[in-house]
Design an enzyme around this catalytic site. Structure first.
Site, PDB file in Angstrom:
ATOM      1  N   LEU A   1     -43.516  51.873   5.953  1.00  0.00           N
ATOM      2  CA  LEU A   1     -43.647  50.876   4.890  1.00  0.00           C
ATOM      3  C   LEU A   1     -43.218  49.512   5.421  1.00  0.00           C
ATOM      4  O   LEU A   1     -43.832  48.502   5.121  1.00  0.00           O
ATOM      5  CB  LEU A   1     -42.820  51.258   3.672  1.00  0.00           C
TER       6      LEU A   1
ATOM      7  N   ALA B   1     -46.105  47.810   7.333  1.00  0.00           N
ATOM      8  CA  ALA B   1     -47.165  47.228   6.509  1.00  0.00           C
ATOM      9  C   ALA B   1     -46.645  46.020   5.722  1.00  0.00           C
ATOM     10  O   ALA B   1     -47.322  45.007   5.607  1.00  0.00           O
ATOM     11  CB  ALA B   1     -47.744  48.279   5.576  1.00  0.00           C
ATOM     12  N   ARG B   2     -45.430  46.133   5.205  1.00  0.00           N
ATOM     13  CA  ARG B   2     -44.858  45.006   4.448  1.00  0.00           C
ATOM     14  C   ARG B   2     -44.717  43.773   5.310  1.00  0.00           C
ATOM     15  O   ARG B   2     -44.906  42.651   4.848  1.00  0.00           O
ATOM     16  CB  ARG B   2     -43.445  45.368   3.972  1.00  0.00           C
TER      17      ARG B   2
ATOM     18  N   GLU C   1     -46.751  47.878  -2.107  1.00  0.00           N
ATOM     19  CA  GLU C   1     -45.764  47.821  -1.008  1.00  0.00           C
ATOM     20  C   GLU C   1     -44.417  47.299  -1.507  1.00  0.00           C
ATOM     21  O   GLU C   1     -43.759  46.518  -0.821  1.00  0.00           O
ATOM     22  CB  GLU C   1     -46.285  46.919   0.111  1.00  0.00           C
TER      23      GLU C   1
ATOM     24  N   THR D   1     -42.813  46.227  -5.434  1.00  0.00           N
ATOM     25  CA  THR D   1     -43.067  45.101  -6.342  1.00  0.00           C
ATOM     26  C   THR D   1     -42.070  43.972  -6.043  1.00  0.00           C
ATOM     27  O   THR D   1     -41.037  44.192  -5.404  1.00  0.00           O
ATOM     28  CB  THR D   1     -42.900  45.521  -7.819  1.00  0.00           C
ATOM     29  N   HIS D   2     -42.394  42.806  -6.565  1.00  0.00           N
ATOM     30  CA  HIS D   2     -41.495  41.648  -6.444  1.00  0.00           C
ATOM     31  C   HIS D   2     -40.084  42.030  -6.907  1.00  0.00           C
ATOM     32  O   HIS D   2     -39.084  41.731  -6.247  1.00  0.00           O
ATOM     33  CB  HIS D   2     -42.055  40.523  -7.333  1.00  0.00           C
TER      34      HIS D   2
ATOM     35  N   PHE E   1     -30.865  49.513  -9.132  1.00  0.00           N
ATOM     36  CA  PHE E   1     -32.164  50.125  -9.408  1.00  0.00           C
ATOM     37  C   PHE E   1     -32.151  50.948 -10.691  1.00  0.00           C
ATOM     38  O   PHE E   1     -33.159  51.146 -11.324  1.00  0.00           O
ATOM     39  CB  PHE E   1     -32.595  51.048  -8.260  1.00  0.00           C
TER      40      PHE E   1
HETATM   41  C1  LIG Z   1     -54.907  47.582  -5.393  1.00  0.00           C
HETATM   42  C2  LIG Z   1     -53.754  48.483  -5.108  1.00  0.00           C
HETATM   43  C3  LIG Z   1     -53.700  49.208  -3.931  1.00  0.00           C
HETATM   44  C4  LIG Z   1     -52.638  50.094  -3.677  1.00  0.00           C
HETATM   45  N1  LIG Z   1     -52.633  50.837  -2.519  1.00  0.00           N
HETATM   46  C5  LIG Z   1     -51.693  51.807  -2.330  1.00  0.00           C
HETATM   47  C6  LIG Z   1     -51.745  52.684  -1.189  1.00  0.00           C
HETATM   48  O1  LIG Z   1     -52.608  52.537  -0.312  1.00  0.00           O
HETATM   49  N2  LIG Z   1     -50.847  53.706  -1.094  1.00  0.00           N
HETATM   50  C7  LIG Z   1     -49.872  53.914  -2.047  1.00  0.00           C
HETATM   51  O2  LIG Z   1     -49.113  54.857  -1.888  1.00  0.00           O
HETATM   52  N3  LIG Z   1     -49.782  53.076  -3.122  1.00  0.00           N
HETATM   53  C8  LIG Z   1     -50.666  52.030  -3.292  1.00  0.00           C
HETATM   54  N4  LIG Z   1     -50.590  51.195  -4.405  1.00  0.00           N
HETATM   55  C9  LIG Z   1     -49.590  51.485  -5.429  1.00  0.00           C
HETATM   56  C10 LIG Z   1     -48.439  50.516  -5.475  1.00  0.00           C
HETATM   57  O3  LIG Z   1     -47.621  50.651  -4.349  1.00  0.00           O
HETATM   58  C11 LIG Z   1     -47.662  50.757  -6.790  1.00  0.00           C
HETATM   59  O4  LIG Z   1     -48.510  50.277  -7.827  1.00  0.00           O
HETATM   60  C12 LIG Z   1     -46.323  50.090  -6.824  1.00  0.00           C
HETATM   61  O5  LIG Z   1     -45.399  50.775  -6.017  1.00  0.00           O
HETATM   62  C13 LIG Z   1     -45.748  49.973  -8.246  1.00  0.00           C
HETATM   63  O6  LIG Z   1     -45.812  51.183  -8.904  1.00  0.00           O
HETATM   64  P1  LIG Z   1     -46.433  51.267 -10.394  1.00  0.00           P
HETATM   65  O7  LIG Z   1     -47.723  50.583 -10.408  1.00  0.00           O
HETATM   66  O8  LIG Z   1     -46.370  52.697 -10.805  1.00  0.00           O
HETATM   67  O9  LIG Z   1     -45.452  50.405 -11.273  1.00  0.00           O
HETATM   68  P2  LIG Z   1     -44.000  50.850 -11.970  1.00  0.00           P
HETATM   69  O10 LIG Z   1     -43.188  51.486 -10.920  1.00  0.00           O
HETATM   70  O11 LIG Z   1     -44.373  51.638 -13.168  1.00  0.00           O
HETATM   71  O12 LIG Z   1     -43.467  49.446 -12.326  1.00  0.00           O
HETATM   72  C14 LIG Z   1     -43.914  48.669 -13.470  1.00  0.00           C
HETATM   73  C15 LIG Z   1     -43.041  47.418 -13.553  1.00  0.00           C
HETATM   74  O13 LIG Z   1     -41.669  47.785 -13.745  1.00  0.00           O
HETATM   75  C16 LIG Z   1     -40.859  47.214 -12.730  1.00  0.00           C
HETATM   76  N5  LIG Z   1     -39.758  48.136 -12.391  1.00  0.00           N
HETATM   77  C17 LIG Z   1     -39.823  49.457 -12.078  1.00  0.00           C
HETATM   78  N6  LIG Z   1     -38.608  49.950 -11.808  1.00  0.00           N
HETATM   79  C18 LIG Z   1     -37.734  48.924 -11.944  1.00  0.00           C
HETATM   80  C19 LIG Z   1     -36.314  48.780 -11.791  1.00  0.00           C
HETATM   81  N7  LIG Z   1     -35.527  49.805 -11.421  1.00  0.00           N
HETATM   82  N8  LIG Z   1     -35.770  47.561 -12.019  1.00  0.00           N
HETATM   83  C20 LIG Z   1     -36.540  46.501 -12.358  1.00  0.00           C
HETATM   84  N9  LIG Z   1     -37.871  46.565 -12.515  1.00  0.00           N
HETATM   85  C21 LIG Z   1     -38.476  47.768 -12.305  1.00  0.00           C
HETATM   86  C22 LIG Z   1     -41.776  46.986 -11.546  1.00  0.00           C
HETATM   87  O14 LIG Z   1     -41.299  45.981 -10.681  1.00  0.00           O
HETATM   88  C23 LIG Z   1     -43.082  46.585 -12.266  1.00  0.00           C
HETATM   89  O15 LIG Z   1     -43.005  45.219 -12.590  1.00  0.00           O
HETATM   90  C24 LIG Z   1     -51.598  50.243  -4.627  1.00  0.00           C
HETATM   91  C25 LIG Z   1     -51.632  49.456  -5.801  1.00  0.00           C
HETATM   92  C26 LIG Z   1     -52.680  48.579  -6.042  1.00  0.00           C
HETATM   93  C27 LIG Z   1     -52.676  47.757  -7.297  1.00  0.00           C
END
Ligand SMILES: Cc1cc2nc3c(=O)[nH]c(=O)nc-3n(C[C@H](O)[C@H](O)[C@H](O)COP(=O)(O)OP(=O)(O)OC[C@H]3O[C@@H](n4cnc5c(N)ncnc54)[C@H](O)[C@@H]3O)c2cc1C
Lengths: 148, 226
Positions: free
Chosen positions: A3, A6-7, A127, A129-130, A147
């Site tokens: 990770l 890639a990041r 990779e 989230t923000h 977390f």
């Molecule tokens: C176009 C695209 C391509 C992708 N490609 C890949 C890939 O190749 N392989 C792969 O494995 N994944 C891939 N992803 C998935 C991506 O890594 C996940 O979407 C990401 O990790 C966030 O997970 P989630 O969407 O389930 O959001 P969630 O985990 O449900 O989060 C939703 C919101 O809540 C916030 N949040 C969650 N937990 C906390 C916390 N503890 N404290 C504060 N805020 C929190 C998050 O920051 C976010 O704003 C891809 C996503 C997209 C959109």
């Protein structure tokens, strides 16, 4: 580990999106005439362009030093979080400013702006989230994991 | 539009080596000539520009930091970063393809794979003859991948995987997937080849972002013992 690899690439990559948006904005601002002047001659357009080029420059310096540390085997993964978090955030902000500078033309696919802006909405989420990168750095500097 | 000249307000080029600048300029040219002219069309149609794969391989984009003995460019990390920067000036979806292939597939195979896996996969992935994807995220576990449900079990000299992954870039077109699953409660990586029984990856529709990159709705592994 993987990770991180890639990041690291993403932190650099989004500088490219930001450059495309800035480059297009600068050219557009110099050629679009309103009130008898290029819009580049207005203070509020200049403020946007200056903000863009400053943030691009900061992002370049973050990445270059990160890369040198990585090549020396001294990079910490929390440092990648800082570059990914910062650079994607500002690339998105730059894309939105670029859209404003292009006026209505900014929504057309004749210009690359909306494509980059829309793409960056994925990049700021995948990779790590923000928010997750904020918490990774937060834990590193305070010693408190927030977390859960 | 006038040709892109780079953005370098702080003379950062003076901190780069000649080789790093050469690599950067090669990718910059590739993006101007091959990516920018076709990308809006693919973005509109929501299709991945397959025709770019060979060109990307030819300029050493895949696994750029890995050893030459696997057919890779063996560049330093700054050069690799500059490549990603230039590619994403073209499109984040195209850069995502390259990031996944390099950082999330080739790199883990190189770091954690057996000699046999490295010799078999790395040269093919470097040439772009084979495409990889990386499956970590699940429908119910995104930011918290440690909670994942996908399970692995040892069986008949191999492993059997059960579960579903979501949002997996390149998933619909991949020949090999690096899949993360729990083996006795510990998250481990597995290589799953296309064509393995129970492996399905239908395309996701309705994305407003990364439209020139393919993402399957779900990748399912149904290889139950019973
Ligand atoms: C176009 C695209 C391509 C992708 N490609 C890949 C890939 O190749 N392989 C792969 O494995 N994944 C891939 N992803 C998935 C991506 O890594 C996940 O979407 C990401 O990790 C966030 O997970 P989630 O969407 O389930 O959001 P969630 O985990 O449900 O989060 C939703 C919101 O809540 C916030 N949040 C969650 N937990 C906390 C916390 N503890 N404290 C504060 N805020 C929190 C998050 O920051 C976010 O704003 C891809 C996503 C997209 C959109």
């Amino acid at each position: 580990m993987c990770l991180s690899q890639a990041r690291y690439g993403i932190a650099w990559g989004v500088i490219g999106s930001a450059m495309a948006c800035y480059d297009s904005s600068l050219q557009y601002a110099k050629s679009r005439i309103q009130f008898g002047k290029p819009i580049a001659a207005f203070q509020m357009t200049q403020e946007k362009l200056v903000h863009m080029v400053t943030e691009i420059t900061k992002a370049q310096l973050l990445c270059l030093q990160l890369g040198r540390l990585k090549d020396q085997g001294k990079m910490k993964f929390t440092q990648i979080s800082m570059a990914k978090r910062n650079n994607v955030y500002f690339a998105l902000e730059i894309a939105r400013m670029a859209r404003a500078i292009h006026g209505a033309n900014g929504i057309l696919d004749e210009y690359p702006i909306m494509r980059h802006a829309a793409n960056l909405e994925s990049v700021i989420t995948y990779e790590g989230t923000h928010e997750m990168h904020t918490l990774i750095i937060g834990e590193d500097i305070t010693g408190h994991a927030a977390f859960m | 539009m006038a040709k892109f000249q780079g953005v370098d307000y702080y003379n950062i080029d003076s901190l780069l080596s000649e080789d790093e600048i050469l690599v950067r300029n090669t990718v910059r040219e590739f993006v101007d000539e091959q990516v920018i002219p076709i990308i809006e069309k693919h973005n509109r149609a929501g299709t991945f520009p397959f025709d770019l794969i060979k060109g990307m391989a030819d300029i050493g984009l895949f696994g750029a930091t890995l050893p030459a003995k696997y057919g890779c460019a063996e560049l330093n990390n700054v050069a690799y970063g500059l490549m990603m920067q230039e590619l994403e000036r073209g499109d984040s979806g195209v850069r995502s393809f390259a990031s996944v292939q390099s950082g999330l597939v080739m790199y883990p195979i190189y770091q954690f794979g057996s000699e046999e896996q490295k010799d078999y996969w790395l040269p093919k992935l470097a040439k772009g003859e084979k495409i990889g994807c990386f499956g970590l995220t699940e429908p119910d576990f995104g930011s918290n991948p440690g909670g994942m449900i996908t399970r692995a079990e040892k069986k008949d000299g191999g492993y059997v995987l059960n579960g579903a992954k979501m949002w997996i870039t390149n998933g619909t077109i991949a020949d090999v997937a690096v899949v993360w699953a729990k083996l006795d409660g510990v998250v481990r990586g597995f290589l799953v080849e296309k064509g393995t029984k129970g492996f399905t990856a239908p395309e996701m529709h309705g994305k407003h972002s990364l439209r020139a990159s393919v993402t399957p709705k779900r990748i399912c592994f149904r290889n139950r013992k019973d």
